[in-house]
Enzyme design. Structure first.
Site, short mmCIF file in Angstrom:
data_model
loop_
_atom_site.label_atom_id
_atom_site.label_comp_id
_atom_site.label_asym_id
_atom_site.label_seq_id
_atom_site.Cartn_x
_atom_site.Cartn_y
_atom_site.Cartn_z
CG ASP A 146 -3.31 7.89 -1.16
OD1 ASP A 146 -3.11 8.36 -0.03
OD2 ASP A 146 -3.02 6.73 -1.47
NE ARG A 196 0.36 1.28 3.35
CZ ARG A 196 1.35 2.09 3.65
NH1 ARG A 196 2.59 1.63 3.73
NH2 ARG A 196 1.15 3.38 3.85
N GLY A 197 0.29 2.40 -0.13
CA GLY A 197 1.08 3.62 -0.28
C GLY A 197 1.10 3.97 -1.76
CB ALA A 198 0.03 7.03 -3.55
CD GLN A 249 -2.69 2.15 7.01
OE1 GLN A 249 -3.30 2.53 8.01
NE2 GLN A 249 -3.31 1.94 5.86
CG ASN A 253 -2.72 11.34 2.80
OD1 ASN A 253 -2.15 10.50 2.11
ND2 ASN A 253 -2.35 11.61 4.04
CE LYS A 254 -4.83 5.20 4.62
NZ LYS A 254 -5.67 4.29 3.85
NE ARG A 256 -6.39 0.51 -1.84
CZ ARG A 256 -5.85 1.04 -0.74
NH1 ARG A 256 -4.57 0.85 -0.46
NH2 ARG A 256 -6.58 1.79 0.07
#
Lengths: 340, 340
Positions: B234, B49-51, B193, B244-245, B92
């Site tokens: 993101d 995960r993580g853009a 995370q 973002n998250k 995603r």
């Protein structure tokens, strides 16, 4: 009037049964305590939590101490009970209801004709007064919510946190009785009282609830789904500043920015008349192992946690404080003192 | 320059090894993928995960597809690779780096002399460009932080979320190299995370970190312990609005109210030049079982969850967007477009 569906505390006549809330919603198990030390430990370890419930448990803890030490012939038993009251007073620092209840029990103990029976009557009165206050607050709070389109609540303020029915959750029960509306609950890290207790309690009463991550509250407010945040309190200063579960202050700031109203629901036993403002409230810091994965709990670990479990919301972020004696809108010292 | 201490992705020559981040910090295990479908599943299930890391993984996924389908004699293999790229594109929805990387791979695939080797070169370049961008952003971001007294970050934006070093966490590494200062990390529910990845990564690099509950961020800001919040992204719209998250928007509102500055760190591959503002960004909703205790996942349950895993922070709450091409202070469309 909604029936009480769940009880955090049950008095058996000789013991206090405490629902171990740490195991909910998976397991519904009561532990039985027969002395004050046990009750103090049940409070410290959060088997029972919620400001009013802590106060009620402490009251019965004093009764158990009296049962253990009472002697009709001497006054020495009173000192033993007082020593146990000091232990109970150290069980948790932030909720003032604990100290309010112990003060009431101390007055009962100071009566010349005090016996375990008179102390039991006092403890039972603390319990029934709390339930009556909750029903009253439920109605007063619901009166403010006419036309509300959605409510967000934080932590657990229901039957499990009180003598029964609940404070903020009592208001939610009352307003839902009048007119169903969407109810959202924060998870409430680190103990997940929202995820484990609040949505469970609501479901027991047939009220649908939607759980969100604590950090999603701002995005929920921005979506327009809620126009009220309703929370309980662990201690309210004379000017209306309110200590409550960590995250409450965050919600109040976010609510103000989104035009969402913010209601605090608490019996007057939660008001600490002796302090002028929230800066004087002791904020409990709990152990970092409530937040940290176990692998970090090693000697020399570079990872630590900051775990204050309460915060203080300034009165100017609060739209209304609802108590059993009445509602204070836009709370100020003048308004709060009018309840005294 | 700090060495890279951890790698989310490793190219073996014939396979992509993906660190299963769901098992960190307890278990450090790599899964090996030899086709694009496997890589897509690793992205969907959040093993990676993580853009930026998602974009890099997708690039290698295309290479694996080319290995599988390549034929020197016909052009049919290109269609098979394109079909796999469509699968990868659906893994995603929110992080634009996925689509940026797939666009770069599509261009390489469209070259008349395209081979698995040329596609591999393209994927490797996406990876090394990302690492270079991170080092550059680390320095540019650290330049803004002279005299900072404490930093709060959210989610994981480190080596695990990128090709290496990190975006927001790269800036934190760089500033800490210059002058140690207190670093706080949000837990970041529901996937934790922050608790599982960020503080773990920092400890690997010898940087002490303090974990907090997401809902404690406002109280931390009020305490004066932090003067910067630093996050990744993101997807950034052309006007600076930043997805973002979940929880990022909340932090930005709270930062503004507390006089805390707010920095977004992301490579220009995270900017979606095609959209004018954040209202056009698709926000991923993930399954409610990421939030709900299992006992509620029954037929007819009254308990549900709302689980958006991203939110959008408006540009006017952002103090600086740091990219490898430069810094945009008080971002506006004019400022962001200057990076194009």
């Amino acid at each position: 009037m909604t029936e009480l569906t769940v009880q955090a505390l049950q008095w058996t006549g000789t013991a206090l049964k405490v629902l171990d809330q740490r195991q909910l919603p998976d397991t519904c198990r009561y532990d039985e305590y027969t002395d004050a030390n046990g009750v103090a430990e049940a409070i410290t370890t959060m088997r029972v939590r919620g400001a009013p419930a802590i106060g009620i448990a402490a009251g019965f803890g004093v009764v158990l101490s009296a049962y253990q030490h009472y002697s009709a012939n001497t006054d020495g038993w009173r000192q033993a009970v007082q020593a146990d009251m000091e232990v109970l007073a150290k069980s948790r620092p932030t909720a003032v209801n604990l100290f309010t209840a112990l003060d009431q029990m101390a007055s009962a103990l100071a009566e010349t004709d005090a016996t375990p029976a008179t102390l039991l009557a006092c403890a039972k009165k603390i319990h029934t007064d709390d339930i009556a206050a909750n029903y009253k607050m439920g109605e007063l709070g619901a009166d403010l919510l006419t036309g509300a389109k959605g409510i967000l609540t934080h932590c657990n303020t229901g039957a499990l946190a009180t003598g029964g029915y609940g404070t903020a959750l009592g208001v939610i029960r009352s307003v839902y009785d009048r007119q169903p509306l969407p109810i959202y609950a924060d998870e409430t890290r680190p103990w997940l009282q929202g995820a484990r207790l609040t949505v469970w309690e609501l479901a027991q009463d047939g009220i649908p609830a939607t759980l969100i991550a604590d950090s999603a509250a701002a995005w929920l407010m921005k979506s327009g789904a809620v126009d009220w945040v309703i929370v309980g309190a662990d201690r309210i200063a004379a000017n209306g500043d309110t200590a409550n579960k960590i995250g409450t202050y965050s919600l109040a700031v976010l609510a103000k920015q989104h035009g969402v109203k913010f209601m605090v629901v608490a019996p007057t036993t939660t008001i600490d008349w002796a302090i002028d403002n929230g800066g004087q409230i002791a904020i409990e810091q709990r152990h970092q192992n409530e937040l940290l994965p176990a692998c970090y709990l090693t000697e020399g670990s570079l990872v630590s946690a900051w775990n204050p479990v309460f915060d203080v919301t300034p009165a100017d972020l609060i739209s209304a404080i609802v108590t059993e004696r009445g509602v204070v809108l836009n709370p100020s010292e003048h308004g709060v003192r009018s309840l005294q």
